[in-house]
Scaffold this motif. Structure first.
Motif, PDB file in Angstrom:
ATOM      1  N   ALA A 279      48.815 -39.699  12.798  1.00 43.40           N
ATOM      2  CA  ALA A 279      49.895 -40.092  12.852  1.00 43.40           C
ATOM      3  C   ALA A 279      50.127 -40.325  11.444  1.00 43.40           C
ATOM      4  N   ALA A 280      48.903 -40.439  10.518  1.00 44.37           N
ATOM      5  CA  ALA A 280      49.832 -40.573   9.306  1.00 44.37           C
ATOM      6  C   ALA A 280      50.139 -39.241   8.725  1.00 44.37           C
ATOM      7  N   ARG A 281      49.945 -37.968   9.124  1.00 44.99           N
ATOM      8  CA  ARG A 281      50.262 -36.514   8.883  1.00 44.99           C
ATOM      9  C   ARG A 281      51.964 -36.724  10.112  1.00 44.99           C
TER      10      ARG A 281
ATOM     11  N   ALA B 254      66.625 -32.934  -4.299  1.00 46.94           N
ATOM     12  CA  ALA B 254      66.077 -33.249  -3.095  1.00 46.94           C
ATOM     13  C   ALA B 254      65.285 -33.071  -2.341  1.00 46.94           C
ATOM     14  N   ARG B 255      65.312 -31.751  -1.986  1.00 47.90           N
ATOM     15  CA  ARG B 255      64.287 -30.852  -1.711  1.00 47.90           C
ATOM     16  C   ARG B 255      63.475 -30.413  -1.833  1.00 47.90           C
ATOM     17  N   ASP B 256      63.084 -30.281  -2.722  1.00 53.71           N
ATOM     18  CA  ASP B 256      62.088 -30.280  -3.991  1.00 53.71           C
ATOM     19  C   ASP B 256      61.166 -31.558  -4.074  1.00 53.71           C
ATOM     20  N   TYR B 257      61.613 -32.583  -4.235  1.00 53.90           N
ATOM     21  CA  TYR B 257      61.085 -33.900  -3.861  1.00 53.90           C
ATOM     22  C   TYR B 257      60.398 -34.540  -2.622  1.00 53.90           C
TER      23      TYR B 257
ATOM     24  N   ASP C  50      53.527 -32.439   0.557  1.00 57.17           N
ATOM     25  CA  ASP C  50      52.670 -31.913  -0.090  1.00 57.17           C
ATOM     26  C   ASP C  50      51.508 -32.662  -0.383  1.00 57.17           C
ATOM     27  N   GLU C  51      51.605 -33.988  -1.492  1.00 57.85           N
ATOM     28  CA  GLU C  51      50.995 -35.171  -1.805  1.00 57.85           C
ATOM     29  C   GLU C  51      50.843 -36.419  -0.550  1.00 57.85           C
ATOM     30  N   GLU C  52      51.035 -36.181   0.309  1.00 58.13           N
ATOM     31  CA  GLU C  52      50.877 -37.265   1.898  1.00 58.13           C
ATOM     32  C   GLU C  52      50.175 -36.399   1.902  1.00 58.13           C
TER      33      GLU C  52
ATOM     34  N   ALA D 184      54.203 -38.985  10.227  1.00 58.72           N
ATOM     35  CA  ALA D 184      54.301 -40.297   9.505  1.00 58.72           C
ATOM     36  C   ALA D 184      55.197 -39.566   7.954  1.00 58.72           C
ATOM     37  N   ALA D 185      53.838 -38.766   7.147  1.00 60.35           N
ATOM     38  CA  ALA D 185      54.487 -37.931   5.903  1.00 60.35           C
ATOM     39  C   ALA D 185      56.019 -37.125   6.726  1.00 60.35           C
ATOM     40  N   GLN D 186      55.871 -36.767   7.471  1.00 59.66           N
ATOM     41  CA  GLN D 186      56.542 -35.234   7.838  1.00 59.66           C
ATOM     42  C   GLN D 186      57.979 -36.339   8.151  1.00 59.66           C
ATOM     43  N   GLN D 187      57.699 -36.815   8.637  1.00 58.00           N
ATOM     44  CA  GLN D 187      59.264 -37.764   9.688  1.00 58.00           C
ATOM     45  C   GLN D 187      60.151 -38.523   7.936  1.00 58.00           C
ATOM     46  N   ARG D 188      58.818 -38.599   6.997  1.00 60.68           N
ATOM     47  CA  ARG D 188      60.297 -39.132   6.072  1.00 60.68           C
ATOM     48  C   ARG D 188      60.129 -38.223   5.407  1.00 60.68           C
ATOM     49  N   HIS D 189      59.849 -36.975   4.488  1.00 55.63           N
ATOM     50  CA  HIS D 189      60.140 -35.923   4.680  1.00 55.63           C
ATOM     51  C   HIS D 189      61.779 -35.186   5.139  1.00 55.63           C
TER      52      HIS D 189
END
Length: 523
Positions: free
Chosen positions: A247-249, A218-221, A227-229, A251-256
């Motif tokens: 905002a995109a960055r 899960a951590r790796d994923y 990184d991709e986002e 949101a990506a960090q929040q999903r992570h």
């Protein structure tokens, strides 16, 4: 067709499966239907050539067929076994087993026994909820089929190594003279079958390994997706520093972060459950498998099916620490990796205490080779157990090892002529400072003892540097066949199910002399 590795499991998709095996030796295949405590329920649960059927399990020729829907409802697993009678010199050698579903080979498992094993539990077909799975086991028994059967609750006519099974019956509980229940426990009831403590602790280890692997994955994923986002968010130079890009960055960090929070919560839940399970078990386990703090060491000695070597942990995954245990009698030498024998005296002391405690019904006799004198203090309270003076001069090494090798050879000859008497003593050879001062023939004889030492009840401990890459082929092979215990902090070990990294903290004999005497059972 899937090539299974030891510890790997896969789901079964068909209701009818078939098990077969091949090796250079002529093999017998058999099966055991077992309960949660890994012991048979009754007489009919051992399927072999004199009893070819049990509910859902049938033997025909050299193949076992399991019809999963017909296996008794209370059964936990079906153990698929190979053995040889008569036992070939040096053990079975490489064995390849095949599991077929609906007439098609679905999985293959190659096993290479390293210590002269003459019977193997190859595969475990087991329930997981409403479904069935198969696990590659590869657990060997140098004592042969009779020892394997006895460990799983089956009584045989001749309990010596590689006994020919004329008939079998399930061991049933009976009362000893003091009224205590002995023999195998019922399938229901106590959550931990202590006569199979090693197997239960390894099941807990497997659960911990799979939980750790899920957390790592899960951590790796989450990291890879982040990184991709982030790369996608900055790919357009025009939007890179815009509010939309920020905002995109975010949101990506929040999903992570959300993924990590869920994965860590799941792993923490699993770990807390296992910590509680281990704490409850520690007070029930026999001393050889329990922690030094367990009340088991204050109770009368109780036989165990293994010894505890230390604890496995991974600080980056939380506080869970898993007992690392191996079965006894030792079928592989324990090799303590060190350049200085004095540095591992507490490790050797802990192993001796646990080996003594593993079978209190048998007297322990020690053969000690200690050229550097590192173990003088440890051995002092064990003088009544010594099988002759401690070897402190290199010129005396060969004679001591030869005496053990000769006894094992005589035992093998007696076994071959049906005059074998199972050992009544537990012999322990401590070969320290290896290979310095040892002759090439000494390594050859220790290698021979690794194959037939169980006939005299021998366990071997070697103290010295790892010689797996030695230019001396005999020493290299001996080192490679041993179970190495690393003494350098943070040396990684990898579990057999998922390949996750763990660190091993070896048990140390507590330094207090009075406590040492109690743990060594010499007071």
């Amino acid at each position: 067709m899937i090539q299974l590795k030891a510890g790997q499991n896969i789901p079964l998709t068909a209701d009818v499966i078939r098990f077969s095996a091949k090796a250079s030796a002529a093999l017998d295949v058999s099966a055991l239907v077992v309960a949660d405590n890994l012991r048979v329920f009754d007489t009919g649960d051992f399927v072999f050539y004199n009893q070819t059927e049990a509910p859902g399990v049938a033997l025909a020729g050299d193949e076992v067929t399991v019809t999963l829907a017909q296996v008794r409802a209370e059964a936990k697993a079906v153990l698929l076994v190979v053995s040889a009678d008569p036992a070939p010199l040096g053990g079975l050698g490489p064995v390849t087993v095949t599991l077929s579903e609906s007439g098609t080979a679905a999985a293959e498992f190659a096993i290479t026994p390293l210590a002269g094993e003459t019977a193997l539990i190859c595969l475990e077909v087991y329930r997981r909820g409403e479904a069935w799975k198969v696990r590659a086991v590869g657990q060997g028994y140098a004592g042969g089929l009779a020892v394997l059967l006895t460990a799983h609750g089956v009584e045989v006519d001749h309990p010596g190594p590689d006994a020919h099974v004329q008939s079998a019956q399930a061991a049933t509980p009976h009362h000893d003279d003091e009224g205590a229940i002995t023999g195998p426990r019922p399938a229901a009831g106590a959550p931990l079958e202590m006569s199979h403590g090693v197997e239960r602790l390894w099941m807990i280890f497997e659960d911990a390994a799979r939980s750790a692997a899920a957390l790592i994955a899960a951590r790796d994923y989450a990291d890879n997706r982040l990184d991709e986002e982030l790369s996608a968010a900055v790919s357009d130079p025009a939007a890179r520093n815009s509010p939309a890009g920020a905002a995109a960055r975010e949101a990506a960090q929040q999903r992570h972060d959300d993924l990590i929070v869920v994965a860590e919560a799941n792993h923490r839940r699993d770990s807390e459950h296992l910590i509680g399970e281990l704490a409850a078990a520690d007070d029930q386990l026999p001393p050889a498998l329990a922690s030094w703090e367990s009340a088991a060491w204050d109770r009368p000695a109780a036989k165990a099916d293994g010894i505890r070597l230390g604890e496995l942990y991974a600080d980056e995954r939380g506080p869970l620490r898993i007992p690392y245990c191996v079965p006894v009698p030792l079928t592989r030498p324990l090799w303590i990796d060190t350049e200085y024998s004095a540095a591992v005296v507490p490790v050797v002391g802990a192993l001796l205490a646990r080996l003594r405690a593993a079978d209190p019904t048998r007297r322990t006799r020690l053969d000690v080779i200690d050229l550097s004198g590192a173990f003088t203090g440890l051995v002092a309270p064990l003088l009544p157990l010594l099988n002759g003076p401690v070897v402190t001069d290199h010129s005396e090494i060969s004679a001591r090892i030869k005496a053990l090798a000769d006894q094992a050879e005589l035992a093998e000859m007696a076994y071959g002529s049906d005059n074998f008497t199972p050992p009544t003593e537990h012999r322990v050879l401590l070969a320290a400072d290896f290979p310095h001062g040892y002759q090439p023939v000494d390594a050859q004889r220790i290698g021979a003892l690794m194959l037939r030492g169980d006939l005299i009840g021998l366990s071997i401990m070697i103290v010295g540097t790892d010689e797996s890459d030695s230019e001396d082929e005999t020493i290299a092979v001996l080192s490679q066949a041993s179970r190495h215990l690393p003494t350098i902090t943070d040396t990684p070990m990898f579990d057999p199910w998922t390949g996750s990294a763990w660190h091993l903290e070896l048990d140390l004999l507590p330094p207090d002399p009075h406590r040492q005497a109690r743990l060594l059972r010499v007071d």
